[in-house]
Enzyme design. Structure first.
Site, PDB file in Angstrom:
ATOM      1  N   GLU A  80      -5.397   1.894   2.166  1.00 20.60           N
ATOM      2  CA  GLU A  80      -5.336   0.677   2.999  1.00 20.60           C
ATOM      3  C   GLU A  80      -5.635   1.025   4.443  1.00 20.60           C
ATOM      4  OE1 GLU A  80      -3.467  -2.527   5.546  1.00 20.60           O
ATOM      5  OE2 GLU A  80      -3.168  -0.372   5.556  1.00 20.60           O
ATOM      6  N   GLU A  81      -5.064   2.133   4.896  1.00 16.56           N
ATOM      7  CA  GLU A  81      -5.183   2.496   6.317  1.00 16.56           C
ATOM      8  C   GLU A  81      -6.606   2.905   6.693  1.00 16.56           C
ATOM      9  OE1 GLU A  81      -2.978   1.715   8.258  1.00 16.56           O
ATOM     10  OE2 GLU A  81      -0.979   1.936   7.379  1.00 16.56           O
ATOM     11  N   HIS A 107       0.817  -1.223   0.000  1.00 20.58           N
ATOM     12  CA  HIS A 107       0.000   0.000   0.000  1.00 20.58           C
ATOM     13  C   HIS A 107       0.844   1.263   0.000  1.00 20.58           C
ATOM     14  CE1 HIS A 107      -0.025   0.882   4.445  1.00 20.58           C
ATOM     15  NE2 HIS A 107      -0.031  -0.420   4.587  1.00 20.58           N
ATOM     16  N   ASP A 125       5.637   1.191   7.356  1.00 19.15           N
ATOM     17  CA  ASP A 125       4.239   0.842   7.041  1.00 19.15           C
ATOM     18  C   ASP A 125       3.635   1.833   6.059  1.00 19.15           C
ATOM     19  OD1 ASP A 125       1.678  -0.099   7.016  1.00 19.15           O
ATOM     20  OD2 ASP A 125       1.185   0.567   9.045  1.00 19.15           O
ATOM     21  N   HIS A 168       2.317   3.203  13.264  1.00 14.15           N
ATOM     22  CA  HIS A 168       1.287   4.253  13.130  1.00 14.15           C
ATOM     23  C   HIS A 168       1.624   5.519  13.915  1.00 14.15           C
ATOM     24  CE1 HIS A 168      -2.154   1.559  11.395  1.00 14.15           C
ATOM     25  NE2 HIS A 168      -1.085   1.649  10.627  1.00 14.15           N
ATOM     26  N   ASP A 225       3.263  -6.089   3.224  1.00 12.45           N
ATOM     27  CA  ASP A 225       2.979  -4.943   4.077  1.00 12.45           C
ATOM     28  C   ASP A 225       3.861  -5.003   5.328  1.00 12.45           C
ATOM     29  OD1 ASP A 225       1.789  -2.808   5.298  1.00 12.45           O
ATOM     30  OD2 ASP A 225      -0.211  -3.698   5.476  1.00 12.45           O
TER      31      ASP A 225
HETATM   32 ZN   LIG Z   1       0.236  -1.401   6.406  1.00 17.84          ZN
END
Ligand SMILES: [Zn+2]
Ligand SMILES: *[C@@H]1O[C@H](CO)[C@@H](O)[C@H](O)[C@H]1NC(C)=O
Ligand SMILES: *[C@@H]1O[C@H](CO)[C@@H](O)[C@H](O)[C@H]1NC(C)=O
Ligand SMILES: *[C@@H]1O[C@H](CO)[C@@H](O)[C@H](O)[C@H]1NC(C)=O
Ligand SMILES: *[C@@H]1O[C@H](CO)[C@@H](O)[C@H](O)[C@H]1NC(C)=O
Ligand SMILES: *[C@@H]1O[C@H](CO)[C@@H](O)[C@H](O)[C@H]1NC(C)=O
Ligand SMILES: *[C@@H]1O[C@H](CO)[C@@H](O)[C@H](O)[C@H]1NC(C)=O
Length: 508
Positions: free
Chosen positions: A325-326, A281, A293, A448, A354
């Protein structure tokens, strides 16, 4: 919308035939013309393409991506590549430009789609006199009324709040207190809204907090928090003793729809009826630049796509960079949902990449099996096992539970799997022995967060996994011998039942 979509999808296929048909039909084909065919390149060789993967090249790409994430600074006050940001637009341009540099080896297409994106600017929950530390606004939650704090009594909802009859009449004007389970969070929030609640709290049926999302917005959704089972327990006790508990809920948030883009590149060579597909992604969360990520997976794909041009392939290879994606696997869902059945059948398998270089990594393989997942998923799982074994590296199995972009493929009958290196899970003592790093810490301590920057990748792990990605592409680009043929596009009930995630957040 339907039309532009169809066009984007078919672009790859159309362009491929356009290139091939005139050539094959050409009556004036001479030996000279044959001699300049791209198939002069050596047939894909796994060892050779793996040897071409270098940490320096990956790291240089990561540094470039971080510079791109800084484009998001003006609007977000920090680097980010979240959909809708200048950092994400820059990422898409970078991927597209890098692919263009590879000349006519690939047909590149953009698939534009509408994406719901939510932003929580501020939130606060006070229950009685306490500020619960686990209270977290759900993804895609609306704001409280007028983006102001609301005050009301907590009302315990019956069962799991999945039926309108579970909501007592005094929920109207109050804050619904709902147990997690049975139906999606979005359904609970909608039911609470319909019953006239001014906010909703979904408490976990387990000790810890819930990082959930309401999913597709509904006009009936109300501002909704998740709460840990631990912090909910004393509240439930009081409510069951018919004691009054009041609360103040405040969420300042916006939910909006934007257009964003999946980028898809397919080799012009190779059999387009038997496609090897892989994806990563392109977007990050808004909190940070997302270098691990999933900058790592996106850049691994770009590097493998780039090295693949040194070879010819027997089967077509299709790379995808998903957006959204998130926000809940939006891009990959959209892609699979809009694939015509005959196009679906051409995809022999989908491989998800991922988070390839978590700092406190484990080599994780999705435990995809033919018992629950489409036939072939287990053969792919075993390819990863064999490779780690051959390298004398340890690996672990992790649940194949809908947390990343493979979900739409599995739900539509396409075999899939992948590898990862870990997100917010905690490394065990045993895993410390297997992989080094630190037991008790998250695999990715910057998951994140703002600190998911260039320093947040373990280059050793990233190189290992990029070589494995190259190996997976090389293996299937060469041959599908022994790999199950595609049959149905029907989804297994068992998979649906076991899946609680849709993307990084829980939805049920
Ligand atoms: Zn991811
Ligand atoms: C594949 O590449 C490796 C390393 O470059 C080489 O040693 C090997 O002979 C090649 N295999 C084939 C079948 O060409
Ligand atoms: C596809 O998207 C990329 C990234 O946004 C952009 O740079 C490129 O111009 C687009 N190409 C086409 C043909 O629309
Ligand atoms: C992998 O999945 C299968 C089928 O669901 C299950 O039987 C097996 O125990 C799982 N293995 C691991 C190591 O999780
Ligand atoms: C694999 O794990 C074992 C412990 O289970 C450990 O002794 C060994 O060193 C590990 N191998 C590698 C290559 O890290
Ligand atoms: C990456 O992981 C390897 C293997 O565990 C370790 O030796 C190395 O120190 C790590 N690198 C960084 C920068 O943490
Ligand atoms: C899965 O594929 C294998 C190998 O092609 C085949 O023998 C088997 O019958 C297939 N299973 C199902 C359930 O289709």
């Amino acid at each position: 919308m339907g039309h532009s979509l169809r066009l984007a999808l078919c672009a790859t296929v159309a362009a491929t035939s356009a290139l091939q048909i005139p050539f094959l039909n050409s009556p004036s084909r001479t030996h000279d013309q044959v001699a300049v065919q791209p198939s002069e390149k050596p047939l894909i060789n796994s060892t050779a393409i793996q040897e071409a993967i270098s940490g320096d090249r990956l790291l240089r790409r990561a540094e470039k991506l971080y510079e791109i994430a800084k484009l998001g600074q003006e609007e977000y006050n920090h680097p980010t590549r979240v959909i809708g940001s200048a950092g994400h637009a820059g990422t898409l341009n970078y991927i597209y430009e890098e692919l263009l540099k590879l000349g006519d080896y690939y047909d590149i297409s953009n698939q534009s789609f509408p994406a719901v994106s939510g932003k929580v600017f501020e939130s606060r929950l006070v229950i009685g006199n306490d500020v619960p530390t686990s209270a977290a606004p759900m993804g895609l939650t609306p704001a409280t009324k007028n983006k102001e704090p609301v005050h009301g009594d907590l009302v315990l909802v019956k069962n799991e709040g999945c039926q309108s009859t579970d909501y007592p009449t005094d929920v109207a004007g109050s804050i619904a207190f709902i147990k997690r389970g049975t139906c999606p969070f979005g359904t609970k929030s909608e039911n609470a809204g319909r019953a006239g609640a001014i906010a909703a709290i979904v408490y976990n049926d387990e000790k810890e907090g819930v990082s959930g999302t309401l999913g597709t917005p509904s006009p009936y959704h109300v501002a909704t928090f998740g709460l840990s089972g631990d912090e909910a327990e004393p509240v439930i006790k009081k409510l069951k003793q018919t004691k009054r508990v009041d609360a103040i809920a405040y969420i300042d948030a916006e939910v909006g729809s934007i257009l964003t883009v999946n980028i898809v590149a397919q080799t012009t060579g190779g059999d387009p009826e038997n496609v090897v597909m892989l994806g990563a992604h392109s977007d990050s969360v808004d909190a940070g630049p997302g270098i691990n990520d999933d900058g790592s997976g996106s850049l691994s794909l770009l590097e493998v796509a780039s090295q693949l041009t040194g070879f010819s392939v027997n089967n077509a290879v299709r790379f995808a960079w998903w957006a959204g994606e998130e926000e809940g696997l939006l891009g990959s869902d959209y892609y699979v949902a809009t694939l015509p059945e005959d196009e679906n059948q051409k995809i022999r398998l989908f491989m998800d990449y991922d988070m390839m270089g978590s700092p406190n990594f484990a080599y994780q393989i999705y435990n995809a099996t033919n018992a629950i997942n489409p036939n072939g998923s287990e053969e792919l799982r075993d390819l990863y096992i064999d490779w780690y074994d051959e390298q004398k590296l340890n690996y672990t199995f992790i649940p194949f539970d809908g947390r990343s972009d493979y979900d739409g493929f599995i739900r539509n009958g396409i075999p899939g799997g992948g590898i990862a290196t870990g997100a917010e899970g905690i490394k065990t003592k045993k895993e410390q022995e297997q992989f080094g790093g630190k037991a008790g810490d998250w695999y990715d301590p910057c998951y994140h967060q703002l600190c998911d920057d260039v320093g947040n990748v373990n280059v050793t792990a990233w190189v290992v996994n990029t070589k494995l990605i190259a190996h997976s592409v090389a293996t299937y680009a060469k041959s599908f011998k022994g790999f199950p043929k595609r049959t149905t596009s029907v989804v297994s009930e068992a998979y649906v039942e076991e899946t609680k995630y849709h993307g990084p957040r829980l939805f049920v």
